[in-house]
Design an enzyme around this catalytic site. Structure first.
Site, PDB file in Angstrom:
ATOM      1  N   ARG A 166       0.777  -0.726  -0.153  1.00 26.96           N
ATOM      2  CA  ARG A 166       0.224  -0.343  -0.420  1.00 26.96           C
ATOM      3  C   ARG A 166       0.890   1.544  -0.168  1.00 26.96           C
ATOM      4  NH1 ARG A 166      -2.631  -3.832  -0.959  1.00 26.96           N
ATOM      5  NH2 ARG A 166      -4.607  -4.383  -0.320  1.00 26.96           N
ATOM      6  N   SER A 237     -11.400   0.024   2.243  1.00 26.85           N
ATOM      7  CA  SER A 237     -10.978  -0.092   3.259  1.00 26.85           C
ATOM      8  C   SER A 237      -9.748   1.090   4.173  1.00 26.85           C
ATOM      9  CB  SER A 237      -9.674  -1.226   3.038  1.00 26.85           C
ATOM     10  OG  SER A 237     -10.236  -2.294   2.969  1.00 26.85           O
ATOM     11  N   GLU A 340      -5.198   3.572   5.902  1.00 34.08           N
ATOM     12  CA  GLU A 340      -4.879   3.351   4.275  1.00 34.08           C
ATOM     13  C   GLU A 340      -5.477   5.070   3.741  1.00 34.08           C
ATOM     14  OE1 GLU A 340      -6.460   0.470   0.797  1.00 34.08           O
ATOM     15  OE2 GLU A 340      -5.636  -0.296   2.470  1.00 34.08           O
TER      16      GLU A 340
END
Length: 351
Positions: A166, A237, A340
């Site tokens: 990520r 998310s 995130e």
């Protein structure tokens, strides 16, 4: 290039929160980028690039800057020297799932597990998007950017992009404005369906033999795990899955042995020198926070990793719930989780 003033950022992000932006410029070409950089410099304002705003938490306060709304179009397919590989170049403003569908229709393998992810092609490498056992960096050949510090164009190879979980070089270089991404996809690929939801789908007899079939299955799974954006705001998310040491995993497994026993222990995904564990499992099975609600925000019942904002929620409400979850996780597991989702100003740059 279209210029708008006093635009609600809430209308530009999937969370549906945020104050007004001073200027929003719709970018349809590289020439538009150069014009936008001059526009920002002349006014002494910072700029930030947005695609569909699907991974952003904007403040309730006004944004005194320029939002470059990336809309550069186009998908081009070309044969490579390797007869099994097709290069696919897509403009940064192309909707991500539009690209996934276009490649699947040509039976090109490499990004089918990433079907249904909201956002644009230009945003995909920034976050190194991933889902269902795949990450986009494995399919990227190069990324083309305009360097706002010089005005020049650069083509960065995959190994120059700093991809990790990520994360990427682009996440830390706001001067790089992505204009297009080139993928190397295969004609002779094979299904990668080792992820739990895909294993369950295969056991139910669902077809997972082609990129189109896998994409359709992934979209069906996602439709259950994520709320309807026409009713609620969400950034998908909200947190990253924690990456911990083997020792930390063993300690956590011992502490929560009874709670995790019905599920065969705490799930884990080995990584070099570390272990990744699913945060959704911790939130749901260990802490019982599935569906937890605070004011106008809550953790989605079908996927507790997804933070949802009701109509009328503000950015401060979203942040307050996120902080509460962060504290709860650290107190229960000694793990400091990372978001995130990014603040809007995280990626801004002064031209």
């Amino acid at each position: 290039m279209t210029v708008r003033e006093s635009v609600p950022v809430s209308s530009l992000t999937t969370l549906g929160v945020g104050g007004d932006a001073r200027y929003v410029l719709e970018i349809d070409s590289i020439d538009d980028i150069q014009t936008a950089l001059a526009f920002s410099r002349e006014r002494g304002l910072p700029f930030v690039v947005l695609g569909q705003g699907s991974n952003v938490l904007a403040s309730d306060a006004p944004y005194d800057g320029v939002i470059l709304l990336m809309r550069i179009p186009g998908i081009a397919f070309s044969e490579s020297d390797d007869s099994a590989v097709v290069r696919v170049t897509a403009g940064a403003g192309v909707e991500w799932d539009e690209l996934v569908r276009a490649c699947a229709e040509r039976t090109l393998w490499g990004i089918e597990n990433l079907a249904g992810i909201p956002g644009t092609v230009g945003a995909a490498p920034v976050q190194n998007i991933g889902a269902y056992g795949a990450e986009v960096h494995t399919a990227i050949e190069s990324v083309t950017v305009v360097d706002a510090s010089t005005g020049g164009t650069l083509v960065l190879r995959n190994d120059e992009c700093g991809f990790s979980y990520r994360d990427s070089r682009f996440k830390h270089a706001p001067e790089f404005i992505i204009t297009s991404v080139t993928f190397a996809l295969r004609k002779d690929g094979a299904p990668h369906v080792e992820y739990a939801d895909l294993i369950a789908a295969r056991e139910k007899g669902m077809d997972l033999s082609t990129p189109s079939a896998i994409g359709a299955t992934v979209r069906a799974v996602r439709s259950v795990k994520f709320p309807d954006l026409s009713e609620y705001g969400t950034a998908g998310s909200f947190f990253k899955n924690p990456i911990i040491t083997q020792g930390a995993y063993e300690a956590l497994s011992t502490k929560y042995a009874a709670a995790a026993a019905p599920y065969g222990g705490i799930p884990k995904y080995p990584m070099p020198g570390h272990i990744k564990i699913p945060l959704a499992f911790i939130l749901d099975k260990l802490l019982g926070l599935r569906g937890f609600k605070q004011g106008k925000t809550f953790l989605f019942g079908n996927q507790p990793l997804v933070l949802v904002a009701e109509q009328g929620a503000r950015a401060e409400d979203v942040d307050a719930l996120a902080q509460k979850i962060e504290v709860a996780i650290e107190e229960a597991t000694e793990i400091k989780i990372e978001r995130e989702v990014r603040d809007l100003t995280f990626h801004e740059y002064h031209a």
